[in-house]
Design a protein around this motif. Structure first.
Motif, short mmCIF file in Angstrom:
data_model
loop_
_atom_site.label_atom_id
_atom_site.label_comp_id
_atom_site.label_asym_id
_atom_site.label_seq_id
_atom_site.Cartn_x
_atom_site.Cartn_y
_atom_site.Cartn_z
N UNK A 73 18.10 13.85 11.17
CA UNK A 73 17.02 13.94 10.19
C UNK A 73 16.36 15.32 10.21
N UNK A 74 16.17 15.87 11.40
CA UNK A 74 15.50 17.17 11.49
C UNK A 74 16.49 18.31 11.62
N UNK A 75 17.79 17.97 11.56
CA UNK A 75 18.87 18.97 11.64
C UNK A 75 18.74 19.83 12.89
N UNK A 76 18.60 19.14 14.02
CA UNK A 76 18.49 19.85 15.29
C UNK A 76 19.84 20.44 15.69
N UNK A 77 19.80 21.36 16.62
CA UNK A 77 21.03 22.02 17.06
C UNK A 77 21.99 21.03 17.72
N UNK A 78 21.45 19.94 18.28
CA UNK A 78 22.32 18.95 18.94
C UNK A 78 23.26 18.26 17.95
N UNK A 79 22.84 18.20 16.68
CA UNK A 79 23.64 17.50 15.68
C UNK A 79 24.38 18.45 14.74
N UNK A 80 24.22 19.74 14.94
CA UNK A 80 24.71 20.71 13.96
C UNK A 80 26.21 20.65 13.72
N UNK A 81 26.98 20.37 14.74
CA UNK A 81 28.44 20.39 14.61
C UNK A 81 29.04 19.00 14.43
N UNK A 82 28.19 18.00 14.24
CA UNK A 82 28.67 16.61 14.18
C UNK A 82 28.68 16.08 12.75
N UNK A 83 29.65 15.26 12.45
CA UNK A 83 29.70 14.56 11.17
C UNK A 83 28.83 13.31 11.28
N UNK A 84 27.84 13.20 10.41
CA UNK A 84 26.86 12.12 10.53
C UNK A 84 27.51 10.74 10.48
N UNK A 85 28.41 10.53 9.54
CA UNK A 85 29.02 9.20 9.41
C UNK A 85 29.87 8.87 10.63
N UNK A 86 30.73 9.79 11.02
CA UNK A 86 31.63 9.53 12.15
C UNK A 86 30.86 9.33 13.45
N UNK A 87 29.77 10.07 13.62
CA UNK A 87 29.06 10.00 14.89
C UNK A 87 28.05 8.84 14.93
N UNK A 88 27.29 8.65 13.87
CA UNK A 88 26.18 7.70 13.91
C UNK A 88 26.58 6.25 13.67
N UNK A 89 27.56 6.03 12.80
CA UNK A 89 27.84 4.67 12.34
C UNK A 89 28.75 3.92 13.32
N UNK A 90 28.26 2.78 13.78
CA UNK A 90 29.03 1.88 14.64
C UNK A 90 29.50 0.70 13.79
N UNK A 91 30.79 0.43 13.83
CA UNK A 91 31.35 -0.66 13.02
C UNK A 91 31.33 -1.94 13.85
N UNK A 92 30.59 -2.90 13.35
CA UNK A 92 30.40 -4.17 14.05
C UNK A 92 30.40 -5.28 13.00
N UNK A 93 31.49 -6.00 12.89
CA UNK A 93 31.62 -7.05 11.89
C UNK A 93 30.45 -8.04 12.04
#
Length: 279
Positions: A68-88
């Motif tokens: 959300x704040x575009x911190x350096x920790x997330x700069x090189x990460x793809x939001x969907x691939x990193x954040x989303x957990x698939x749980x039926x």
């Protein structure tokens, strides 16, 4: 431009009202109806994350706040691939206990009110979701404001007791109305999609509060007799990291959540993007 995704935030400025279990089981009800659903946990207590059996993000790892704040920790990460957990039967963006300063961090962003809206748009485009449900923290701060502004539609679980009613009144007077006043010039408005009488027991206070709600918020109530009754299985399902549909498929409250989903669906429109473009 109109997205195909519908969004809601579950919110109230009082803990213990069943806000998180409503988010979980309403999401499950939408999934039961064949929808692709994303649950987003914005509460640092990570109650939704725990209640669906997903581990919260550790303090050493980037969390949704970093995106959300575009911190350096997330700069090189793809939001969907990193954040989303698939749980039926739905996907989940978990919270982290390290999100305690997120409200202050958002306050340093010039267009803080767009941060969550933009992130959800990115996740929706990648995931193709029909519904996004954001579980907001039970405080008046920029995190809960962001959830409401991004969703534009609020589902409010309400215990029929005086402390819960006061939390609801505080939310209307000090959050919903000020948000609408502040952002009306850019065409943004938020509304109550549903008020959910929750964990209801039969007593005199219940009847008094219901009468008041019917008088002042009749359109936001599913119908005159709708309520989520107090059931021990709702709490046990959360404890076991399951939806009520999974934990007890024959629970009488599953039909109530399905009824709630149908009502909310009738009152929520897909996302308008004009307000974002206007900023």
């Amino acid at each position: 431009m109109v997205s195909d995704t519908k969004r809601i935030a579950t919110a109230i400025q009082k803990g213990g009202t069943g806000k998180t279990t409503t988010a979980i089981n309403l999401g499950a009800a939408f999934a039961e109806k064949g929808n692709d659903v994303l649950l987003v946990d914005l509460d640092p207590q990570a109650g939704l994350t725990e209640g669906v059996g997903v581990e919260d993000i550790s303090e050493d790892e980037p969390h949704i706040g970093d995106f959300l704040i575009q911190s350096s920790r997330a700069a090189e990460l793809d939001a969907y691939d990193y954040l989303v957990h698939h749980r039926d039967p739905f996907d989940v963006v978990p919270a982290s206990n390290d999100m305690d300063t997120l409200s202050e961090d958002l306050g340093q962003q010039r267009l803080w009110h767009n941060c969550l809206d933009n992130l959800l748009g990115e996740l929706e485009e990648e995931g193709g979701y029909d519904w996004v449900i954001v579980d907001s923290p039970p405080q008046l701060n920029r995190v809960s404001d962001s959830a409401i502004i991004a969703a534009k539609n609020v589902v409010i679980p309400l215990r029929l007791q005086e402390p819960s009613l006061k939390g609801f009144e505080t939310m209307v007077e000090k959050q919903l109305r000020p948000i609408n006043d502040e952002f009306s010039q850019i065409g943004l408005s938020v509304s109550i999609a549903a008020i959910v009488p929750n964990y209801v027991t039969n007593d005199g206070e219940r009847d008094r509060i219901l009468d008041s709600l019917r008088e002042n918020f009749e359109e936001e109530l599913v119908d005159e007799d709708f309520e989520i009754r107090k059931r021990i299985d709702i709490g046990r399902a959360w404890r076991d990291g399951q939806t009520l549909f999974e934990y007890k498929p024959d629970s009488d409250m599953n039909d109530r959540y399905l009824e709630l989903a149908e009502f909310v669906d009738s009152r929520v429109q897909p996302q308008e993007k004009d307000a974002e473009e206007a900023t």
